[in-house]
Design an enzyme around this catalytic site. Structure first.
Site, short mmCIF file in Angstrom:
data_model
loop_
_atom_site.label_atom_id
_atom_site.label_comp_id
_atom_site.label_asym_id
_atom_site.label_seq_id
_atom_site.Cartn_x
_atom_site.Cartn_y
_atom_site.Cartn_z
N GLY A 8 0.85 -1.19 0.00
CA GLY A 8 0.00 0.00 0.00
C GLY A 8 0.88 1.24 0.00
N ASP A 34 2.69 -1.94 -4.23
CA ASP A 34 1.29 -1.54 -4.34
C ASP A 34 0.71 -2.25 -5.55
OD1 ASP A 34 -1.22 -0.07 -4.15
OD2 ASP A 34 -0.11 1.39 -2.98
N ILE A 35 -0.61 -2.11 -5.72
CA ILE A 35 -1.26 -2.88 -6.78
C ILE A 35 -0.97 -2.30 -8.17
CG2 ILE A 35 -3.47 -1.65 -6.72
CD1 ILE A 35 -4.76 -4.51 -6.89
N TYR A 144 -16.10 -0.90 6.65
CA TYR A 144 -14.69 -0.63 6.98
C TYR A 144 -14.43 -0.92 8.47
CZ TYR A 144 -10.54 2.34 7.80
OH TYR A 144 -9.32 2.83 8.17
N LYS A 148 -12.21 -3.85 10.20
CA LYS A 148 -11.10 -3.52 11.10
C LYS A 148 -11.27 -4.21 12.46
CE LYS A 148 -8.46 -0.88 8.55
NZ LYS A 148 -7.12 -1.33 8.16
N ILE A 174 -6.00 10.90 9.74
CA ILE A 174 -4.62 11.35 9.55
C ILE A 174 -4.61 12.54 8.59
CG2 ILE A 174 -2.32 10.71 8.72
CD1 ILE A 174 -2.90 7.86 9.55
N1 SER Z 1 -9.60 8.16 8.24
C1 SER Z 1 -10.43 6.99 8.18
C2 SER Z 1 -11.72 7.28 7.51
O1 SER Z 1 -12.20 8.38 7.64
C3 SER Z 1 -10.71 6.47 9.57
O2 SER Z 1 -9.76 5.52 9.87
O3 SER Z 1 -12.26 6.41 6.90
#
Ligand code: SER
Length: 323
Positions: A8, A34-35, A144, A148, A174
């Site tokens: 990734g 990465d792909i 998602y 996780k 992030i």
């Molecule tokens: N930044 C991510 C999202 O908003 C959360 O892990 O999907």
């Protein structure tokens, strides 16, 4: 000497982590993968890998003598909702492939240390939203978040059943400027800077008071590398660690931007992403990460805003010169 594979590597975290790891371990020891074709990653070595292709993964890990894998390939919260089955398949089977390879390598006396990112998306509407504890109610509502949470259970399972040295962080949103954000709910906090630097106003897809946990990329990279460097006996959480950076709402972020760019304007048009944000914590209790491997965030809101405005302005200028 470590031999490191970053899967990734073209993504938001990967593209910066590859450089940071290359600086620490030598560019010749970091293999970016990465792909698709190489995009931003600065590593000397690049492999095209689909993380669902376990045969090719196994071959590369053996041929390159890999000792550490950072497995970052995933679909995020918003993109995942557009194709839930694809998100589940990529997020779960990709992780399982890596964990299986790590299990086999360990059994063969060639241990592989694995980093896998979890997310604040593992929490849900019944989780305590303020200072969310390390161990608490987890009822994620996105595919998602569900993938996780299942991934966290797999990591702990592979550690306790097979002794696989897998380590993980529940990343907050992030914030970074080097590569475009990749389909997340927290991405408003990146787009807002691009609007502010191109002189535009910003229409926010979350309401003004949607406080979410966030982290600036330098802190996120440091957390990741410090966790991976810690002695194994200090890692007492083998599911995933809460790691806090800072928490703010769109209104607070806009106000901090306006201190430096007084003409910046924002309006709020919450859309389908609001429900996702509403199901996530506002702030995290990261006492376990602090106690076990010394986590300590460094970047506050004012510094983050100043640094983002500086760098995003440069990128915006370059783009307008190229156009
Ligand atoms: N930044 C991510 C999202 O908003 C959360 O892990 O999907």
């Amino acid at each position: 000497m470590e031999r490191i594979l970053v899967i990734g590597a073209n993504g938001q975290i990967g593209s910066e982590l590859v450089d940071a790891l290359a600086e620490q371990h030598g560019a010749e020891n970091v293999i970016a993968a990465d792909i698709g074709p190489r995009s931003l990653a600065g590593a000397r070595c690049y492999e095209t890998i689909d993380v669902l292709d376990s045969k090719r993964l196994t071959t590369i890990v053996a041929a390159q003598g890999i000792t550490q894998v950072y497995h970052l390939a995933a679909l995020l919260s918003v993109t995942g909702e557009q194709d839930p089955l694809r998100a589940w398949t990529l997020n779960m089977n990709g992780l399982l492939n890596i964990l299986e390879i790590a299990r086999e390598r360990k059994a063969a006396g060639k241990p592989l240390r694995v980093f896998w990112p979890s997310s604040i998306a593992v929490f849900g509407p019944h989780t305590p939203a303020v200072d969310t504890p390390q161990l608490t109610v987890m009822d994620p509502s996105t595919i998602y978040g569900i993938s996780k949470l299942a991934g966290e259970r797999l990591c702990e399972y592979y550690f306790s059943k097979y002794g696989v040295d897998v380590r993980s962080i529940r990343y907050p949103g992030i914030i970074s400027y080097k590569s475009p954000p990749g389909g997340g709910t927290t991405d408003y906090a990146i787009s807002i800077f691009h609007a502010a630097c191109s002189g535009a106003s910003y229409s926010c897809f979350l309401g003004p008071d949607s406080t979410l946990p966030m982290i600036y990329m330098p802190d996120a990279l440091r957390a990741t590398m410090e966790l991976m460097a810690a002695p194994a006996e200090q890692i007492r959480v083998r599911s995933s660690y809460n790691v806090a950076g800072l928490s703010f709402s769109p209104r607070e972020l806009a106000a901090a931007i306006q201190k430096q760019r007084p003409s910046f304007r924002i309006d709020y048009r919450p859309d389908h992403r609001q429900a996702i944000a509403d199901s996530w914590p506002q702030s995290l209790d990261d006492a376990a990460a602090r106690a076990d491997w010394g986590w300590n965030p460094q970047v506050g809101l004012a510094d983050l805003v100043e640094d983002m405005l500086l760098h995003v302005s440069k990128v915006t200028r370059l783009h307008s010169q190229a156009a």
